[in-house]
Write a protein that holds these residues in place. Structure first.
Motif, PDB file in Angstrom:
ATOM      1  N   ILE A   1      92.363 -58.700 -76.337  1.00 17.32           N
ATOM      2  CA  ILE A   1      93.513 -57.970 -76.293  1.00 17.32           C
ATOM      3  C   ILE A   1      93.043 -56.571 -76.419  1.00 17.32           C
ATOM      4  O   ILE A   1      92.569 -56.002 -77.104  1.00 17.32           O
ATOM      5  N   VAL A   2      93.800 -55.954 -75.311  1.00 17.10           N
ATOM      6  CA  VAL A   2      93.320 -54.232 -75.173  1.00 17.10           C
ATOM      7  C   VAL A   2      95.077 -53.772 -75.564  1.00 17.10           C
ATOM      8  O   VAL A   2      95.807 -54.099 -75.092  1.00 17.10           O
ATOM      9  N   MET A   3      94.804 -52.926 -76.733  1.00 16.42           N
ATOM     10  CA  MET A   3      96.076 -52.216 -77.158  1.00 16.42           C
ATOM     11  C   MET A   3      95.981 -50.563 -77.305  1.00 16.42           C
ATOM     12  O   MET A   3      94.889 -50.121 -77.688  1.00 16.42           O
ATOM     13  N   GLY A   4      96.956 -49.932 -76.619  1.00 22.78           N
ATOM     14  CA  GLY A   4      96.715 -48.532 -76.752  1.00 22.78           C
ATOM     15  C   GLY A   4      98.056 -47.818 -77.135  1.00 22.78           C
ATOM     16  O   GLY A   4      99.257 -48.619 -76.690  1.00 22.78           O
ATOM     17  N   HIS A   5      98.151 -46.828 -77.519  1.00 20.22           N
ATOM     18  CA  HIS A   5      99.555 -46.172 -78.166  1.00 20.22           C
ATOM     19  C   HIS A   5      99.808 -44.844 -77.406  1.00 20.22           C
ATOM     20  O   HIS A   5      98.563 -44.038 -77.436  1.00 20.22           O
ATOM     21  N   SER A   6     100.536 -44.410 -76.626  1.00 22.47           N
ATOM     22  CA  SER A   6     100.737 -43.222 -76.155  1.00 22.47           C
ATOM     23  C   SER A   6      99.426 -42.970 -74.917  1.00 22.47           C
ATOM     24  O   SER A   6      99.457 -43.832 -74.048  1.00 22.47           O
TER      25      SER A   6
ATOM     26  N   ILE B   1      98.380 -54.412 -74.320  1.00 27.86           N
ATOM     27  CA  ILE B   1      99.775 -53.942 -74.817  1.00 27.86           C
ATOM     28  C   ILE B   1      99.834 -52.368 -74.858  1.00 27.86           C
ATOM     29  O   ILE B   1      98.809 -51.753 -75.322  1.00 27.86           O
ATOM     30  N   CYS B   2     100.788 -52.087 -74.551  1.00 31.00           N
ATOM     31  CA  CYS B   2     101.017 -50.419 -74.470  1.00 31.00           C
ATOM     32  C   CYS B   2     102.203 -50.178 -75.188  1.00 31.00           C
ATOM     33  O   CYS B   2     103.407 -50.732 -74.875  1.00 31.00           O
ATOM     34  N   VAL B   3     102.132 -49.262 -76.241  1.00 28.75           N
ATOM     35  CA  VAL B   3     103.180 -48.709 -76.864  1.00 28.75           C
ATOM     36  C   VAL B   3     103.485 -47.601 -76.986  1.00 28.75           C
ATOM     37  O   VAL B   3     102.643 -46.429 -76.831  1.00 28.75           O
ATOM     38  N   ASP B   4     104.599 -47.112 -76.451  1.00 23.30           N
ATOM     39  CA  ASP B   4     105.223 -45.670 -76.376  1.00 23.30           C
ATOM     40  C   ASP B   4     104.478 -45.074 -75.070  1.00 23.30           C
ATOM     41  O   ASP B   4     103.763 -43.739 -75.457  1.00 23.30           O
ATOM     42  N   VAL B   5     104.189 -45.561 -74.125  1.00 21.45           N
ATOM     43  CA  VAL B   5     103.380 -44.846 -73.078  1.00 21.45           C
ATOM     44  C   VAL B   5     104.586 -44.044 -72.062  1.00 21.45           C
ATOM     45  O   VAL B   5     105.417 -44.551 -71.469  1.00 21.45           O
ATOM     46  N   SER B   6     104.091 -42.825 -72.027  1.00 14.54           N
ATOM     47  CA  SER B   6     104.793 -42.013 -70.884  1.00 14.54           C
ATOM     48  C   SER B   6     103.584 -41.356 -70.138  1.00 14.54           C
ATOM     49  O   SER B   6     103.142 -40.387 -70.322  1.00 14.54           O
ATOM     50  N   GLU B   7     103.272 -42.062 -69.161  1.00 16.71           N
ATOM     51  CA  GLU B   7     101.692 -41.874 -68.464  1.00 16.71           C
ATOM     52  C   GLU B   7     101.840 -40.583 -67.933  1.00 16.71           C
ATOM     53  O   GLU B   7     101.005 -39.686 -68.119  1.00 16.71           O
ATOM     54  N   GLY B   8     103.058 -39.971 -67.169  1.00 13.34           N
ATOM     55  CA  GLY B   8     103.022 -38.620 -66.990  1.00 13.34           C
ATOM     56  C   GLY B   8     102.713 -37.460 -67.651  1.00 13.34           C
ATOM     57  O   GLY B   8     101.823 -36.514 -67.794  1.00 13.34           O
TER      58      GLY B   8
END
Length: 107
Positions: free
Chosen positions: A19-24, A51-58
């Protein structure tokens, strides 16, 4: 690291799942990792979730060029924990004194 992981997974790991998880920004990096050409098919076969939490990639990607400058601006040493807390509060790295008292000593 891929070689170590592949060696580990080369053993009998039928029930092993990744499981790969990241924040922001970490969320953006997690997605890039999983989509990268370096992620072997063998590793992908063990992938259970991303799992991506609060991602705003731009926003996250826009911050990459200034990230090294931000890291360089952090002092390498503080005379005391209180000095470190003061720096974090005055630099805007932390905004809440109580939170800084809890998190800064562990850094």
């Amino acid at each position: 690291e891929n070689g170590r992981i592949s060696k580990f997974l080369g053993q009998d790991r039928k029930d092993f799942k990744i499981i790969v998880m990241g924040h922001s920004l970490g969320g953006s990096l997690a997605v890039r990792l999983v989509n990268s050409s370096e992620m072997s098919q063998q590793l992908m076969s063990y992938m259970k979730a991303v799992i991506c939490v609060d991602v705003s990639e731009g926003t996250a990607l826009a911050s990459l060029p200034s990230l090294s400058q931000t890291i360089e601006s952090i002092p390498k040493h503080f005379e005391s924990v209180e000095d470190a807390i003061h720096w974090h509060l005055s630099s805007g790295s932390s905004r809440n004194h109580v939170s800084a008292q809890i998190t800064v000593p562990s850094r």
